[in-house]
Scaffold this active site. Structure first.
Site, PDB file in Angstrom:
ATOM      1  N   TYR A  23      57.127  82.721  62.143  1.00 36.73           N
ATOM      2  CA  TYR A  23      57.978  82.416  63.170  1.00 36.73           C
ATOM      3  C   TYR A  23      57.019  82.306  64.307  1.00 36.73           C
ATOM      4  CZ  TYR A  23      61.546  82.761  66.817  1.00 36.73           C
ATOM      5  OH  TYR A  23      62.425  82.659  67.899  1.00 36.73           O
ATOM      6  N   ASP A  83      48.405  83.546  66.142  1.00 34.90           N
ATOM      7  CA  ASP A  83      49.729  83.846  66.902  1.00 34.90           C
ATOM      8  C   ASP A  83      49.583  85.604  66.568  1.00 34.90           C
ATOM      9  OD1 ASP A  83      53.239  83.168  66.644  1.00 34.90           O
ATOM     10  OD2 ASP A  83      52.120  84.753  67.840  1.00 34.90           O
ATOM     11  N   LYS A 126      54.599  90.591  73.877  1.00 31.34           N
ATOM     12  CA  LYS A 126      55.039  91.915  73.404  1.00 31.34           C
ATOM     13  C   LYS A 126      54.386  92.993  74.225  1.00 31.34           C
ATOM     14  CE  LYS A 126      57.240  90.023  69.444  1.00 31.34           C
ATOM     15  NZ  LYS A 126      58.618  90.377  69.372  1.00 31.34           N
TER      16      LYS A 126
END
Ligand code: KE4
Length: 429
Positions: free
Chosen positions: A146, A241, A269
């Site tokens: 994802y 990622d 994040k």
């Protein structure tokens, strides 16, 4: 007790009428585990305090950003100081420069970097850069990974998409999906075949450096190196990622741990200290294609926001000063070991992959190495365990296809308590 206007039940009832699913992000809705999501009033250290007066040991850490736990004094002070100067300027500001210096110092493959407002924006921009740099159209992703809700990457996606059972989102035109090639993760033959058939069409390959959105799946020996070599040989841009793993597993992320250099890296994040953030960067020749220097457009009203940058800089500085990685890994190992021991004692098949402060639970006979094995795991066991743990004051991610996070705010007593609660919960399955 009658639901007071501010109870989770009452708040959720109000939210559901105005916000789809009652949530601003699907995975928060408890759809795969059932029940009503609790509402958090405040968060402190390793704990969430709900509007219903409950105190929970938090192993979600706002899905990764809270690597120092919640409301850390140094991060709060940094935001307060930045706030004195206002909230957003729409001009360059000193915090952006300091953030760029920190990122490029800690992640050597990132020669130049741009900040944005989410991990989705970061991965979306990497994809566009790969296409603009190579002049090619095809993008490769891995089943179960994802990368945020980017149209071209919501194909066989993990996290909330998988949790809700729609890994291929509606609303993505077939023409978009056709430009995305999806292969199984940890399958060397599939990787070779893909490049044999499409090598010269591939603009870029995007991969979660350690896939953690269909549970945590660690790479087989040599797999990431094979991917790196194939991308180099065929002129495809390798995109790591590291939105979830960056700065959390090592100062330089998984690329430091594995000794593999990607061409571009998506980040997020942790570097926002809990405020909205994303960043992407890499080879100078590729980043040089980005507007206003080059033809690949990318922008954002609040990109490099001074409050988010100040919070992220404080979070990064704490990681550099404290170097907490060995302690985080030790806590992860203790929790994983307690879960494995309890499952063995109960006679239940349980896999607990763990690396550093990240771990997950797959109720499966064999180690889970790819998407198919993850979705074949026993999610009913997970659902029961989730609620037994929550009732006992331990909050796990509300989906079997997410990952648990430990923070530097977790104390020995918290991990001991979690081991006790989770072992007891496994014993009741
Ligand atoms: P955001 O757009 O949510 O900031 O980042 C997207 C993203 C990109 N790459 C990876 C590896 C990610 O894990 C994410 C987002 N992670 C999910 C949790 N697995 C965010 C939680 C949510 O969607 O509410």
């Amino acid at each position: 007790m009658a639901d007071s206007p501010s109870s989770s039940e009452a708040l959720f009832e109000r939210a559901r009428h105005l916000i789809p699913g009652g949530v601003n992000s699907p995975v928060r809705a408890f759809r795969s585990v059932g029940g009503t999501p609790f509402f958090t009033k405040r968060a402190e250290g390793a704990r969430l305090h709900t509007v219903d007066g409950r105190e929970l040991i938090d192993f979600v850490c706002t899905w990764g950003p809270a690597v120092h736990g919640h409301n850390h004094p140094a991060i709060r002070a940094a935001v307060a100081e930045a706030l004195e100067g206002g909230t957003s300027f729409g001009t360059p500001n000193p915090y952006e420069v300091e953030m760029a210096e920190w990122i490029t110092r800690l992640v050597p493959s990132v020669e130049r970097v741009r900040c944005c407002n989410s991990g989705t924006e970061a991965t979306m921009s990497c994809i566009r850069l790969a296409r603009g740099f190579t002049g090619r159209d095809k993008i490769v992703k891995f089943a179960g990974c994802y990368h945020g809700h980017v149209d071209s990457l919501l194909v066989k996606a993990g996290s909330g998409a998988l949790t809700l059972g729609n890994p291929d989102s509606a609303g993505v035109p077939a023409s978009f999906a056709a430009e995305t090639l999806v292969i199984p993760y940890n399958d060397p033959q599939a990787l070779d075949a893909l490049f044999y058939d499409h090598g010269e069409e591939i603009a870029g390959v995007i991969v979660e450096s350690y896939p953690a959105n269909c549970g945590l799946i660690l790479p087989s020996q040599g797999y990431i190196k094979q991917l790196r070599d194939l991308c180099t040989r065929h002129g495809a841009v390798l995109i790591f990622d590291e939105v979830m793993t960056g700065f959390r597993l090592a100062p330089g992320g998984v690329q430091e741990i594995e000794g593999i250099t990607p061409d571009l890296t998506a980040m997020g994040k942790v570097i926002g200290g809990g405020l909205p953030v994303g960043a992407f960067g890499g080879r100078a020749d590729i980043m040089g294609k980005l507007a206003p220097e080059g033809p690949v457009y990318q922008a954002g009203t609040l990109s490099g926001n001074p409050l988010a940058m100040a919070a992220g800089i404080a979070a990064i500085q704490l990681l550099v000063e404290e170097n907490p990685y060995a302690r985080l890994d030790a806590m992860g190992r203790q929790l994983a070991g307690a879960l494995r021991d309890a499952a063995t004692k109960k006679g239940i098949p349980l896999q607990v992959p763990q690396t550093g402060s990240m771990l997950c639970l797959f109720f499966a006979e064999e180690p889970v190495m790819d998407y198919d094995a993850a979705v074949a795991s026993d999610t009913a066991y997970f659902k029961k365990l989730f609620h037994l743990a929550l009732e006992a004051g331990v909050y796990l991610a509300p989906s079997p296809f997410e990952t648990l996070f430990i923070s530097t705010a977790h104390e020995v007593a918290d991990i001991d308590r979690a081991c006790e609660v989770l072992a007891a919960a496994v014993g009741k399955l």
